[in-house]
Each structure stands twice: as C-alpha cells, then as structure tokens.
Design a protein around this motif. Structure first.
Motif, short mmCIF file in Angstrom:
data_model
loop_
_atom_site.label_atom_id
_atom_site.label_comp_id
_atom_site.label_asym_id
_atom_site.label_seq_id
_atom_site.Cartn_x
_atom_site.Cartn_y
_atom_site.Cartn_z
N GLY A 49 74.69 12.77 94.41
CA GLY A 49 75.33 14.26 92.79
C GLY A 49 76.11 14.65 93.25
O GLY A 49 77.46 13.88 93.94
N MET A 97 78.86 15.02 82.97
CA MET A 97 77.58 15.32 83.81
C MET A 97 76.62 14.87 82.45
O MET A 97 74.98 13.92 83.06
CB MET A 97 76.44 16.65 83.83
N VAL A 98 75.80 15.13 81.27
CA VAL A 98 75.60 14.90 80.99
C VAL A 98 75.40 13.60 79.82
O VAL A 98 74.63 12.72 79.92
CB VAL A 98 75.35 15.69 79.63
N ARG A 151 76.08 10.86 81.57
CA ARG A 151 76.20 10.38 82.47
C ARG A 151 74.83 10.05 83.07
O ARG A 151 73.96 9.14 83.89
CB ARG A 151 77.02 10.14 83.59
N THR A 152 73.78 10.96 82.62
CA THR A 152 72.41 11.27 83.02
C THR A 152 71.99 10.35 81.34
O THR A 152 71.63 10.67 80.29
CB THR A 152 71.81 12.74 82.53
N PHE A 157 67.88 10.27 79.41
CA PHE A 157 67.40 11.01 79.65
C PHE A 157 66.12 9.69 78.72
O PHE A 157 66.11 9.12 77.68
CB PHE A 157 67.31 11.58 78.45
N VAL A 183 64.37 13.07 82.29
CA VAL A 183 65.57 12.48 83.43
C VAL A 183 64.55 10.82 84.16
O VAL A 183 63.42 11.00 84.51
CB VAL A 183 66.18 13.49 84.39
N ASN A 184 65.50 10.47 83.50
CA ASN A 184 64.55 8.99 84.00
C ASN A 184 65.56 9.10 85.94
O ASN A 184 66.57 8.62 86.02
CB ASN A 184 65.23 7.76 83.88
N ASN A 185 64.92 9.60 86.19
CA ASN A 185 65.48 10.06 87.77
C ASN A 185 65.17 8.13 88.76
O ASN A 185 65.77 8.00 90.65
CB ASN A 185 64.12 10.29 89.06
N HIS A 198 67.39 6.80 88.30
CA HIS A 198 69.50 6.25 88.26
C HIS A 198 70.35 7.31 89.17
O HIS A 198 69.40 8.37 88.77
CB HIS A 198 69.54 6.77 86.48
N VAL A 211 72.22 12.53 90.66
CA VAL A 211 72.10 13.40 89.69
C VAL A 211 72.61 14.99 89.90
O VAL A 211 74.11 14.97 90.68
CB VAL A 211 70.59 14.01 90.65
N TYR A 212 72.23 15.52 89.16
CA TYR A 212 73.60 16.47 88.39
C TYR A 212 73.37 17.56 88.03
O TYR A 212 72.41 18.14 87.61
CB TYR A 212 74.51 16.18 87.02
#
Length: 291
Positions: free
Chosen positions: A122, A135-136, A138-139, A141, A156-158, A160, A163-164
């Motif tokens: 993270g 961050m957004v 690379r997240t 959704f 969020v697809n956890n 991947h 985390v941020y």
C-alpha cells in the motif's frame, strides 16, 4: 530481512518546504546539494548529478541549476508491530512534476523491492493532488452499485494490490485546523472552537488543554490534536459545555480515524465498525456541514 520482519512494506511519502540553498558536500560525494537534478527514465533524480570537482564546474552548475524549494521523502514501513520506518528515497525538488511521474516512480520502486523479495501492499500520503490522482489512476474500480439504504458508492476491486490511503495524521490535523479556523454545522448542531475555549475556565487537570493548544502555530503538530480528541476531554465537555453535541461528534470522528489506522489490537469487525462511523459522517459532509 535481518530483523525477521514479513517481506511486505507500506510506502509513505510527503514533501515539506525548505530554504533554497546550494551547499557543497565535501565529506561524502564532493557534489553540490540543494539543486534540482533531472529525472531519469523511471522518474528518479540523477544521483550525484552536480559534480563539484573544480571551481569552474561549480560555477557553471550554480549559473544554470534550479534550486530546490521542497524536500521530498519516501519511507518504507515493515508490516510488523513495533517496526520503525526507514528512508527509502529522498531528494530536493521544485515540486514540478506530473501524476504520471509519480506512477512511474512507484512502479520502479516496486520493481526494485521485488528483486529483493519485498512486496509493496500500500501507499500513504497527504492530500497532494498529484499523489491523489496517481492513486486513483492505479485503483481498479468496479461499476457503481445502487444500494437503497446507503446510496451510490464506488466499489474497489480488492484483488488488485496495493491499496491507497490518505495519511491519517494529516487528515486528523486538517480536521482540527478546520475546527479552530471557523464554525461549522452538522445538521442543526454547531461545531465550534468556542466549545473548546469554554473548557479553559475549568482546571487544566479536568481536560488537559492550554491556550496554546487552541492557537497552533505549527499546523502539523500532533500533540494538540491528541489532547483535543481525548475521550476524557470529550466527556468532560459534554458534561460542562452546553450545546456541544456537534463538536463532540466531530472529535469522536477524529478518534475513530486515528484508532482504525494506529491500533493494532482492534479486531476486523471493530475496525470496520469504526470506519463506518466515519463514513456515515463523510457521506453526508456536503449536505450536513455548513460554514
């Protein structure tokens, strides 16, 4: 590895303003420090770029270089109780870079750590727009879901990683500074510095505050924040200061933010419960909180 820590780390980074000044490092590298180095392909500054082998070279560097006005530091925190963070990367910068530069540097850092068998789980930072955008970007959704009770939320697809998060100390201090700056409202309840000032008429041993705590010169000093959100202070305020429900609520919100990210003894359900307490307020922030 030598300390038998798990081979996973959290990376934290921040920048702070510094005086613009070039200096000669005669002890270690015989280079100039305080100048902004150009970035290489992976958005890492060129190491020892400002050679100071003779006076003519130094003069040319000082004529053409940009002096750094910001110190930028990245820390790595091993995921073990009691582990101290260590400096992974630092440089002087003019703070002129793009969010894509941040993303490329993160990828390069992950690659280097990966060669040593270390995974990055993270990232944490303050609310710098470039870092937040990185961050957004690379997240991962999932599509918005409509849940009748709670409304629309990003999911969020956890699967991947990493985390941020926004650094909780920065976040809590920003809330404190906002409380001390101007009054706000949650619905019909007032959030006001006046409620905290009213405590000062009582003996300090009842609440622990001083006048200086409510007039912070250093906005990032955390000790006053710890005092203000202390549960004993909140209870004493509720018992002795009229109409302080709004202020008490926001202080308990700060407590939960701090505890969720710092108390390693919380169970998963306790952590989720405290997060939902905060999200319940944040969800209605625009509608409930009025200047």
């Amino acid at each position: 590895m030598q300390n038998n820590y798990p081979s996973v780390v959290m990376l934290m980074e921040d920048a702070t303003r510094i005086l613009q000044q070039a200096q000669y490092d005669a002890i270690v590298y015989r280079t100039l420090t305080g100048c902004v180095s150009p970035l290489i392909e992976n958005e890492i500054p060129v190491h020892r770029y400002f050679d100071a082998s003779d006076a003519y070279v130094v003069a040319n560097h000082l004529k053409d270089c940009i002096l750094a006005d910001t110190a930028y530091v990245q820390l790595a925190l091993p995921m073990a109780v009691g582990a101290a963070p260590f400096v992974l990367y630092y440089c002087g910068t003019d703070n002129i870079f793009r969010f894509t530069d941040v993303v490329n540097r993160w990828k390069y850092t992950e690659k280097l750590l990966g060669t040593e068998g270390i995974d990055v789980i993270g990232y944490s930072s303050d609310g710098d727009p470039k870092l937040v955008k990185a961050m957004v970007s690379r997240t991962v959704f999932l599509p918005c879901m409509e849940i009748s009770r709670w409304g629309r939320w990003f999911i969020v697809n956890n699967e991947h990683m990493p985390v941020y998060i926004q650094d909780s100390i920065h976040l809590i201090n920003k809330i404190r500074n906002r409380i001390l700056k101007a009054d706000m409202m949650i619905g019909n309840f007032n959030i006001s510095k006046t409620h905290l000032n009213d405590l000062l008429v009582h003996s300090k041993d009842k609440h622990g505050l001083t006048v200086k705590d409510l007039k912070p010169q250093d906005k990032m000093k955390f000790t006053p924040t710890e005092k203000i959100m202390n549960e004993e202070l909140v209870k004493f305020m509720e018992a002795n200061v009229p109409e302080c429900d709004g202020t008490a609520t926001i202080l308990r919100c700060m407590q939960n933010i701090h505890e969720v990210f710092s108390n390693v003894n919380l169970s998963p359900l306790e952590r989720i419960f405290k997060l939902w307490y905060v999200l319940f307020l944040v969800r209605g922030w625009r509608n409930w909180i009025k200047l």
